[in-house]
Design a protein around this motif. Structure first.
Motif, mmCIF file in Angstrom:
data_model
loop_
_atom_site.group_PDB
_atom_site.id
_atom_site.type_symbol
_atom_site.label_atom_id
_atom_site.label_comp_id
_atom_site.label_asym_id
_atom_site.label_seq_id
_atom_site.Cartn_x
_atom_site.Cartn_y
_atom_site.Cartn_z
ATOM 1 N N PHE A 29 28.256 39.475 52.792
ATOM 2 C CA PHE A 29 29.152 39.411 53.936
ATOM 3 C C PHE A 29 30.123 38.250 53.788
ATOM 4 O O PHE A 29 31.308 38.371 54.087
ATOM 5 N N SER A 30 29.600 37.127 53.305
ATOM 6 C CA SER A 30 30.434 35.943 53.170
ATOM 7 C C SER A 30 29.819 35.003 52.137
ATOM 8 O O SER A 30 28.601 34.942 51.991
ATOM 9 N N ILE A 31 30.687 34.283 51.403
ATOM 10 C CA ILE A 31 30.226 33.278 50.451
ATOM 11 C C ILE A 31 30.868 31.943 50.791
ATOM 12 O O ILE A 31 32.095 31.862 50.905
ATOM 13 N N ARG A 32 30.059 30.934 50.937
ATOM 14 C CA ARG A 32 30.599 29.582 51.165
ATOM 15 C C ARG A 32 30.804 28.918 49.807
ATOM 16 O O ARG A 32 31.603 29.372 49.014
ATOM 17 N N THR A 33 30.096 27.862 49.535
ATOM 18 C CA THR A 33 30.285 27.134 48.295
ATOM 19 C C THR A 33 29.718 27.893 47.095
ATOM 20 O O THR A 33 28.652 28.493 47.186
ATOM 21 N N MET A 34 30.452 27.854 45.994
ATOM 22 C CA MET A 34 29.980 28.358 44.703
ATOM 23 C C MET A 34 30.046 27.199 43.720
ATOM 24 O O MET A 34 30.929 26.338 43.828
ATOM 25 N N GLY A 35 29.127 27.182 42.783
ATOM 26 C CA GLY A 35 29.129 26.055 41.867
ATOM 27 C C GLY A 35 28.409 26.328 40.571
ATOM 28 O O GLY A 35 27.817 27.393 40.375
ATOM 29 N N TRP A 36 28.502 25.337 39.703
ATOM 30 C CA TRP A 36 27.827 25.380 38.408
ATOM 31 C C TRP A 36 26.940 24.143 38.273
ATOM 32 O O TRP A 36 27.359 23.028 38.585
ATOM 33 N N ALA A 49 30.013 21.207 38.853
ATOM 34 C CA ALA A 49 31.201 21.360 39.682
ATOM 35 C C ALA A 49 30.908 22.357 40.781
ATOM 36 O O ALA A 49 30.074 23.252 40.619
ATOM 37 N N ALA A 50 31.617 22.202 41.904
ATOM 38 C CA ALA A 50 31.458 23.119 43.025
ATOM 39 C C ALA A 50 32.812 23.343 43.674
ATOM 40 O O ALA A 50 33.707 22.492 43.583
ATOM 41 N N ILE A 51 32.933 24.490 44.339
ATOM 42 C CA ILE A 51 34.192 24.837 45.004
ATOM 43 C C ILE A 51 33.873 25.572 46.300
ATOM 44 O O ILE A 51 33.027 26.477 46.329
ATOM 45 N N SER A 53 34.942 27.857 49.812
ATOM 46 C CA SER A 53 35.731 29.076 50.016
ATOM 47 C C SER A 53 37.206 28.754 50.234
ATOM 48 O O SER A 53 38.074 29.580 49.938
ATOM 49 N N GLY A 54 37.481 27.554 50.707
ATOM 50 C CA GLY A 54 38.863 27.140 50.918
ATOM 51 C C GLY A 54 39.516 26.513 49.708
ATOM 52 O O GLY A 54 40.710 26.193 49.741
ATOM 53 N N GLY A 55 38.741 26.317 48.646
ATOM 54 C CA GLY A 55 39.302 25.802 47.407
ATOM 55 C C GLY A 55 39.091 24.330 47.146
ATOM 56 O O GLY A 55 39.561 23.808 46.121
ATOM 57 N N SER A 56 38.389 23.627 48.008
ATOM 58 C CA SER A 56 38.085 22.217 47.747
ATOM 59 C C SER A 56 37.062 22.126 46.624
ATOM 60 O O SER A 56 36.108 22.907 46.585
ATOM 61 N N THR A 57 37.275 21.164 45.728
ATOM 62 C CA THR A 57 36.410 21.054 44.555
ATOM 63 C C THR A 57 35.720 19.701 44.473
ATOM 64 O O THR A 57 36.172 18.708 45.051
ATOM 65 N N ASN A 58 34.626 19.702 43.733
ATOM 66 C CA ASN A 58 33.850 18.491 43.515
ATOM 67 C C ASN A 58 33.327 18.563 42.080
ATOM 68 O O ASN A 58 32.837 19.615 41.655
ATOM 69 N N TYR A 59 33.426 17.443 41.345
ATOM 70 C CA TYR A 59 33.004 17.426 39.951
ATOM 71 C C TYR A 59 32.057 16.266 39.670
ATOM 72 O O TYR A 59 32.184 15.187 40.259
ATOM 73 N N ALA A 60 31.160 16.481 38.723
ATOM 74 C CA ALA A 60 30.376 15.370 38.212
ATOM 75 C C ALA A 60 31.315 14.442 37.445
ATOM 76 O O ALA A 60 32.278 14.909 36.809
ATOM 77 N N ASP A 61 31.050 13.143 37.503
ATOM 78 C CA ASP A 61 31.926 12.181 36.835
ATOM 79 C C ASP A 61 32.057 12.479 35.340
ATOM 80 O O ASP A 61 33.112 12.279 34.743
ATOM 81 N N ILE A 69 36.937 24.092 37.780
ATOM 82 C CA ILE A 69 36.280 25.196 38.481
ATOM 83 C C ILE A 69 37.314 25.929 39.322
ATOM 84 O O ILE A 69 38.220 25.316 39.891
ATOM 85 N N SER A 70 37.176 27.249 39.374
ATOM 86 C CA SER A 70 38.061 28.065 40.198
ATOM 87 C C SER A 70 37.277 29.282 40.679
ATOM 88 O O SER A 70 36.182 29.563 40.175
ATOM 89 N N ARG A 71 37.837 29.983 41.641
ATOM 90 C CA ARG A 71 37.150 31.175 42.141
ATOM 91 C C ARG A 71 38.162 32.223 42.579
ATOM 92 O O ARG A 71 39.283 31.899 42.963
#
Length: 121
Positions: A29-36, A49-51, A53-61, A69-71
Motif C-alpha cells: 500500500f505504501s513504502i516509507r524509507t528504503m535502504g541498503w 544508505a537510506a532514502i 519516500s520524499g527523497g531525503s538521503t542519509n549515508y554512512a561516512d 542511493i535513489s528510488r
C-alpha cells in the motif's frame, strides 16, 4: 506477502563501479524509507544508505561521495550506485524497506536475501 529482490552484486576491481537494485513486490500500500545495509565477515550489519519516500538521503561516512542511493516510487525500487569501490566495501549487501501492506495495516520492516559484493585489490 511482500518480497524484496536484490540484483547487481558481483566481483569488481578496486576503483570500479557496481549498481545494486532492489524491487519490492506483493501486497504493497505504501513504502516509507528504503535502504541498503551491509555485513562483512565477522562484523555487524550496518547502514550504508537510506532514502525516504520524499527523497531525503542519509549515508554512512565511509561511503559519502562514492555511493548514491535513489528510488523509483512508481516501480517500488531502490538503487545503490557504487563508484570508486574499495576492498573494504566487500560485504553482503541487504535491501531494507518499511512497508505498509494494506490501508489498515501497520508499517513493517522487510529485508532482501542479500547480494554479495566483492572488491579485489
Amino acid at each position: 506477502q511482500v518480497q524484496l529482490v536484490e540484483s547487481g552484486g558481483g566481483l569488481v576491481q578496486a576503483g570500479g563501479s557496481l549498481r545494486l537494485s532492489c524491487a519490492a513486490s506483493g501486497s504493497i500500500f505504501s513504502i516509507r524509507t528504503m535502504g541498503w545495509y551491509r555485513q562483512a565477515p565477522g562484523k555487524q550489519r550496518g547502514l550504508v544508505a537510506a532514502i525516504t519516500s520524499g527523497g531525503s538521503t542519509n549515508y554512512a561516512d565511509s561511503v559519502k561521495g562514492r555511493f548514491t542511493i535513489s528510488r523509483d516510487n512508481a516501480k517500488n525500487t531502490v538503487y545503490l550506485q557504487m563508484n570508486s569501490l574499495k576492498p573494504e566495501d566487500t560485504a553482503v549487501y541487504y535491501c531494507n524497506a518499511d512497508i505498509k501492506g494494506g490501508r489498515w495495516s501497520n508499517f513493517r520492516d522487510y529485508w532482501g536475501q542479500g547480494t554479495q559484493v566483492t572488491v579485489s585489490s
